[in-house]
Motif scaffolding. Structure first.
Motif, PDB file in Angstrom:
ATOM      1  N   ASP A   8       0.732  -1.118  -0.039  1.00 34.70           N
ATOM      2  CA  ASP A   8      -0.057   0.107  -0.053  1.00 34.70           C
ATOM      3  C   ASP A   8       0.791   1.108   0.071  1.00 34.70           C
ATOM      4  OD1 ASP A   8      -2.306  -1.436   0.046  1.00 34.70           O
ATOM      5  OD2 ASP A   8      -2.423  -1.498   2.123  1.00 34.70           O
ATOM      6  N   GLU A   9       2.097   1.304   0.968  1.00 36.10           N
ATOM      7  CA  GLU A   9       2.930   2.295   0.660  1.00 36.10           C
ATOM      8  C   GLU A   9       3.499   2.403  -0.507  1.00 36.10           C
ATOM      9  OE1 GLU A   9       4.839   5.468   1.525  1.00 36.10           O
ATOM     10  OE2 GLU A   9       3.274   4.688   2.972  1.00 36.10           O
ATOM     11  N   ARG A  10       3.896   1.582  -1.238  1.00 35.24           N
ATOM     12  CA  ARG A  10       4.331   1.683  -2.477  1.00 35.24           C
ATOM     13  C   ARG A  10       3.381   2.417  -3.485  1.00 35.24           C
ATOM     14  NH1 ARG A  10       9.109  -1.679  -4.169  1.00 35.24           N
ATOM     15  NH2 ARG A  10      10.485  -1.271  -2.483  1.00 35.24           N
ATOM     16  N   ILE A  14       3.980   5.757  -5.307  1.00 31.98           N
ATOM     17  CA  ILE A  14       3.614   6.091  -6.978  1.00 31.98           C
ATOM     18  C   ILE A  14       2.537   6.965  -7.314  1.00 31.98           C
ATOM     19  CG2 ILE A  14       2.816   4.794  -8.985  1.00 31.98           C
ATOM     20  CD1 ILE A  14       4.005   2.153  -7.852  1.00 31.98           C
ATOM     21  N   ALA A  15       1.504   6.960  -6.126  1.00 30.55           N
ATOM     22  CA  ALA A  15       0.688   8.193  -6.873  1.00 30.55           C
ATOM     23  C   ALA A  15       1.279   9.561  -6.457  1.00 30.55           C
ATOM     24  CB  ALA A  15      -0.720   7.869  -5.927  1.00 30.55           C
ATOM     25  N   ALA A  39       9.581   8.480  -9.106  1.00 28.83           N
ATOM     26  CA  ALA A  39       9.267   7.836  -7.882  1.00 28.83           C
ATOM     27  C   ALA A  39      10.727   6.998  -7.440  1.00 28.83           C
ATOM     28  CB  ALA A  39       8.264   6.657  -7.981  1.00 28.83           C
ATOM     29  N   GLY A  40      11.628   7.052  -8.366  1.00 27.99           N
ATOM     30  CA  GLY A  40      12.720   6.387  -8.129  1.00 27.99           C
ATOM     31  C   GLY A  40      12.653   4.901  -8.017  1.00 27.99           C
ATOM     32  N   ARG A  58      -6.595   5.364 -12.489  1.00 24.86           N
ATOM     33  CA  ARG A  58      -7.889   5.325 -11.511  1.00 24.86           C
ATOM     34  C   ARG A  58      -7.303   4.928 -10.167  1.00 24.86           C
ATOM     35  NH1 ARG A  58      -9.018   1.645 -15.880  1.00 24.86           N
ATOM     36  NH2 ARG A  58      -8.062   0.082 -15.052  1.00 24.86           N
ATOM     37  N   TYR A  59      -6.148   4.586 -10.037  1.00 26.12           N
ATOM     38  CA  TYR A  59      -5.734   4.642  -8.592  1.00 26.12           C
ATOM     39  C   TYR A  59      -5.362   5.874  -7.972  1.00 26.12           C
ATOM     40  CZ  TYR A  59      -3.300   3.761  -4.371  1.00 26.12           C
ATOM     41  OH  TYR A  59      -2.667   3.784  -3.128  1.00 26.12           O
TER      42      TYR A  59
END
Length: 196
Positions: A8-10, A14-15, A39-40, A58-59
């Motif tokens: 979830d943190e990843r 990204i978001a 995002a590295g 969408r995310y």
């Protein structure tokens, strides 16, 4: 021992990269490859979480909605909320008053433009708008029940007017036609007339 990955943190990471790119360069610049660089992460790592740009967008729409909603509702007890203060706070979180909120609004506008081609994106945006509309209408209804708002108001229509005011002021701020302080003054003026 292998490092445990918080998926979830990843996704949130990204978001945030998408929001930075979209706020700086526009949504079209947020390709999977450019998001990976921002995002590295490797392109493969980004694609592990979001296989396509549409899936990524969408995310990000859902993530953006959650972030704004969390800021709007932080510490609010809806049973005893000061409706005037809440509506001003809601507008404050929605208006592009700083770099973060400008990036969010620019991204949200780009999502709106792209939604015609991506039905799932349009549905997510509709759900977010419906939530906002319902909260504002519910708050006005509650203010009427407790005598803090005139009984002849139509909460549904007043919700539409309030959210349209915020959208219009957003456009004016983004175009440089109105500064943030003047926009907030207009919100306070409207809310003061709505809930004297």
């Amino acid at each position: 021992m292998p490092k445990k990955v918080d998926h979830d943190e990843r996704r949130r990471h990204i978001a945030e990269a998408v929001l930075r790119i979209a706020g700086r360069d526009g949504l079209d610049a947020a390709t999977l490859r450019d998001v990976a660089v921002e995002a590295g992460m490797s392109l493969g790592a980004v694609q592990y979480y979001m296989r396509t740009k549409d899936e990524m967008l969408r995310y990000v729409v859902a993530y953006l909605g959650e972030q704004v909603t969390a800021r709007i509702t932080a510490g609010v007890d809806f049973a005893s909320v000061d409706v005037r203060g809440f509506l001003v706070s809601m507008a404050t979180e929605m208006l592009p008053l700083d770099d973060r909120r400008r990036a969010e609004r620019r991204t949200g506008q780009a999502f709106g433009a792209r939604a015609g081609a991506v039905p799932e994106l349009a549905e997510a945006l509709r759900e977010g708008q419906a939530w906002l509309h319902d909260r504002v209408a519910d708050l006005i209804s509650e203010a009427q029940r407790t005598g803090r708002a005139p009984g002849d108001l139509d909460p549904g229509h007043e919700s539409v007017v309030f959210l349209a005011l915020v959208e219009g002021l957003t456009a004016e701020i983004m175009l440089g036609l109105r500064d943030p302080d003047a926009a907030l003054a207009a919100v306070r003026y409207h809310v003061g007339r709505l809930l004297p």
